[in-house]
Design an enzyme around this catalytic site. Structure first.
Site: not given
Ligand SMILES: *[C@@H]1O[C@H](CO)[C@@H](O)[C@H](O)[C@H]1NC(C)=O
Ligand SMILES: *[C@@H]1O[C@H](CO)[C@@H](O)[C@H](O)[C@H]1NC(C)=O
Length: 824
Positions: A564, A794
């Site tokens: 990202d 995560e």
């Protein structure tokens, strides 16, 4: 082709025309050549018109072709040839990872069934406190599978405030209708200090997916708990019965209605909750009870619709245990006794533990029971998180004005996170496959097969798979549409490579034939990457999909790379080239060559491309910075960027302008070598770097340097010295891949260190030493955080190791199990 068809009718009329008046205007062009010049002239114009019309037709035809290629399936045999009831042992499963507990079938139109619960004394306004979908906002202390083998059974622990729910299921008889199963929900006090006089309401429901042919209805009876029975075209007749196998059942109620969709089951329950007054004993205060409303007309406003949603609520005094017994066929079978369930469950648990130890050897590696429990939970959530989805993605290409639907198709896939990402993600799935293929290689081949049946005629697979109403309800609308120019790292080549390493000698029979069916699709996929993501220089590659116009982002995101907001060249241009993508293509071509060889197919093309890209001289000429001694992206770049809030204009309406990027030094074409982090490591991570390269030593030193990537919890994603270390990308986007520790890349790093420590080379020992440290750091931190917080996360903070991002994230973070077992 078109010309021929158009001229054919005329050729017959030519004969008739011969010798007759030549004013006939429909003669063929050829027959007119001998006529007067005026006809020649006309003929010329006619020809021109025909050509123009044809060109337009061809252009439109071609545009139409480009338009439809987007949602045209790849033209070859499907890879999945057995699904649904052809695979009865996998027919029922916990294939709804987005719910706390639910089962469904591997069938496009499924009967779905699942659990909701709440504590009546604690129920808030608007149904606040009713649990159904895994929601981070529920703030449960913990939930997840302790054991789940992906096939026969699972056992899950859920801590909700002072209460503990244990949900388990066991599949029993498997028959040609999918067979039977029993689920058990146990509710007890987790926090023993709570005054233990409290009730729980368990709601078990069955619902028919849109388009399922069949019916469901409550089975009312005065003597037993209400059950459900029904019949569908796939399952035939079935019944669902309940048993309060311990504890006092306070009251029961039911709901039977037509819900507006699978994504609105909880809403349907909430709007059907009623307060019932019951007099316990004459004279005592009235007791208020929350019950379901019974038979309710449809929520859709159409009373003629048959019920598609039946829910049974059982309210009992904690501790309380309910069994849910699903039986295929009509009512004659004897229900398994209560303790028989416990016995079967225990034998599955033992078999699971045996298989786990045989595979990962954690006991013999010296791990204690608590650590092994953690590892079993990590694997079980990976495997137990596998879902079955059905539907169509929304996709967009430059040739269609509005997004269009892909074809409707099933997807059998694991998911990154049951709460936050309960759907398939392309590059995540390759990482998941590294673990799943170790547990059950045939299950992983089935997952890969499903994904590759989603490849279109262009060779593209959409990155994020949002299939069906439940999946769609979880995604903000701006992320729904998938663009066909956008890639995502082809991690499935890693999975395939790992399967070939491990099972090369067991790839006969059905496995071999699966790989054969897969091969043409892999070719198309490879070719799609090799052409659409090509860079401007020979041998270079570039991720598409960066926004070159934005002035909001500090560094325009590269979502397609999977990383990202990891900083790339500050000004996206076509001249850019990306080192990570170069390495992915190198691995892809190597794996294609190997697979071709195993299948006995000519893979010369791939061998050539692999040899070309694995040549470190080419890679160095494109990506090595002699100045900074790191591998780097190349592009139009400046480090001198910052986010600044524009000064409000006098008398302007909008006084609160969003921050914008300001560039204080002109960008220039260069290597982006002031940014060191995960991307710089790819030649090492994907083992493209030759073991005797002095650049390997430099990378190893950099990895081990606490000022750069090293932390006691694993490798941080971006060096502390990088200009954008832990910087926000916009005022609304906190850093994501700008320092945080991610387990997928740490796994690749440990795997690479293991590799370089096992092959001859001058840095073998150094690699071995760092391997040991890194492996322990990652395992210890993920495990500590799990014990402390109840979750696998995560990502982890590079400052203190704390879990961050979403939870539970038992997608690639679960690869820590492979690290523990040293299975690469
Ligand atoms: C189920 O609940 C009823 C009503 O409270 C009770 O009489 C019965 O003993 C319970 N059954 C079991 C097995 O606990
Ligand atoms: C990949 O693309 C390059 C050109 O960019 C070409 O030379 C090569 O043959 C391609 N590889 C394969 C396997 O198609």
């Amino acid at each position: 082709m078109v010309r021929q068809r158009r001229s054919q009718p005329n050729s017959d009329s030519n004969k008739v025309d011969k010798g007759t008046n030549s004013s006939s205007s429909n003669g063929s062009i050829a027959s007119k050549t001998k006529s007067s010049s005026s006809f020649n002239f006309l003929g010329y114009w006619k020809q021109l018109v025909v050509i123009i019309v044809l060109s337009i037709a061809i252009i439109f035809g071609y545009m139409g072709y480009l338009e439809t290629r987007l949602n045209t399936p790849f033209d070859d045999k499907k890879v999945v040839i057995n699904s649904g009831l052809d695979v009865p042992e996998l027919f029922w499963g916990t294939y709804r990872p987005g719910t706390y507990f639910g089962l469904k079938t591997r069938d496009p139109t499924s009967l779905v069934t699942g659990l909701m619960w709440y504590f009546p004394q604690r129920l808030g306004p608007g149904g606040d406190g009713i649990r159904h979908w895994c929601e981070q906002g529920d703030n449960l202390e913990k939930y997840g599978w302790l054991q789940h083998d992906g096939e026969n059974f699972g056992i899950q622990e859920i801590i909700d405030g002072p209460f503990k729910l244990t949900t388990s299921f066991v599949k029993s008889r498997v028959n040609d209708k999918g067979g039977d199963w029993t689920a058990r929900v146990e509710v007890d006090f987790h926090d023993k200090s709570v005054p233990n006089k409290e009730d729980v309401s368990l709601i078990w429901y069955m619902a028919l997916d849109d388009g399922t042919k069949g019916f469901i209805e409550p089975t009312n009876s005065a003597t037993k708990i209400t059950g459900i029975r029904g019949s569908t075209s796939t399952l035939g007749d079935f019944t669902l019965k309940f048993r309060n196998s311990s504890g006092i059942l306070d009251h029961e109620s039911f709901l039977s209605t037509a819900a507006p969709g699978l994504h609105l089951l909880k809403e349907s329950v909430i709007s059907s909750l009623r307060l019932a007054k019951t007099n316990n004993q004459a004279g005592s205060a009235a007791n208020r009870k929350i019950i379901l409303a019974g038979e309710l007309p449809s929520f859709t406003g159409n009373d003629k619709i048959d019920p598609n949603f039946v829910a049974i609520q059982l309210t009992g005094r904690i501790p309380f245990v309910v069994d849910v017994i699903y039986q295929s066929g009509t009512e004659k079978q004897v229900i398994q006794a209560d303790d028989a369930y416990t016995k079967v469950l225990n034998s599955h648990k033992e078999a699971f533990a045996r298989k786990f130890e045989k595979l990962f050897n954690l006991k013999s590696k010296g791990y204690d029971d608590k650590s092994i429990g953690f590892a079993q939970a990590a694997l079980s959530n990976m495997v137990g998180g596998i879902g079955y989805f059905y539907g169509a993605s929304k996709v967009q290409s430059q040739y269609v004005k509005e997004p269009v639907y892909y074809w409707r198709a099933p997807l059998f896939t694991a998911v990154p996170s049951r709460s936050f990402f309960p759907r398939g993600f392309l590059w995540d799935e390759g990482f998941h496959g590294l673990l799943i293929s170790q547990w059950n290689v045939d299950m992983e081949l089935d997952i890969i097969s499903h994904w590759f049946d989603l490849i279109n005629a262009e060779g593209w697979i959409p990155r994020e798979q949002i299939l069906g109403v439940e999946a769609t309800a979880k995604v903000p609308s701006e992320f729904v549409v998938q663009r066909n120019t956008n890639a995502n790292p082809p991690t499935f080549f890693l999975t395939l490579e790992s399967i070939l390493n491990r099972y090369e000698n067991e790839l006969n029979g059905e496995r071999f034939r699966t790989l054969e069916r897969l091969y043409p699709r892999l070719q198309a996929w490879f070719n799609w990457f090799n052409t659409t993501q090509k860079g401007s220089l020979p041998g270079s590659y570039r991720w598409r999909g960066r926004d070159e116009l934005t002035n909001r982002e500090l560094n325009p995101k590269t979502l397609t790379s999977g990383l990202d907001d990891y900083p790339r060249a500050s000004h996206p241009t076509d001249e850019e080239r990306h080192i990570d993508l170069y390495c992915w293509i190198a691995v892809a071509s190597k794996t294609m060559a190997r697979l071709a060889n195993i299948l006995g197919i000519d893979g010369y093309k791939y061998e050539q491309t692999a040899a070309y890209l694995l040549n470190n001289e080419l890679m160095d000429s494109l990506h090595w910075s002699e100045y900074a001694k790191v591998y780097a992206d190349y592009g139009l770049h400046t480090d001198s960027v910052k986010l600044v809030r524009p000064k409000p204009q006098p008398r302007s309406q909008n006084q609160n302008l969003e921050m914008q990027r300001v560039v204080t030094k002109k960008p220039e074409y260069r290597l982006v070598d002031s940014t060191f982090g995960y991307v710089s490591l790819f030649p090492f991570l994907l083992q493209i770097l030759k073991p005797d390269s002095p650049k390997l030593e430099k990378i190893l030193d950099n990895i081990r340097n606490p000022e750069l990537l090293w932390t006691p919890y694993g490798l941080r994603s971006l060096s502390k010295t990088a200009p954008l270390y832990m910087k926000r990308n916009t005022e609304h986007d906190p850093p994501y891949w700008r320092g945080q520790i991610w387990v997928n890349i740490n796994f690749l790093a440990a795997r690479a260190l293991h590799h370089y420590s096992n092959i001859q080379g001058p840095y073998q020992q150094l690699a071995g030493k760092i391997y040991k440290e890194l492996r322990e750091n990652i395992i210890n931190n993920v495990m500590q955080q799990y014990f402390k917080t109840g979750y696998i996360w995560e990502q982890y903070s590079d400052k203190n190791g704390k879990g961050s991002g979403c939870r539970p994230f038992t997608g690639w973070t679960a690869l820590v199990v492979s690290l523990m077992g040293e299975h690469y």
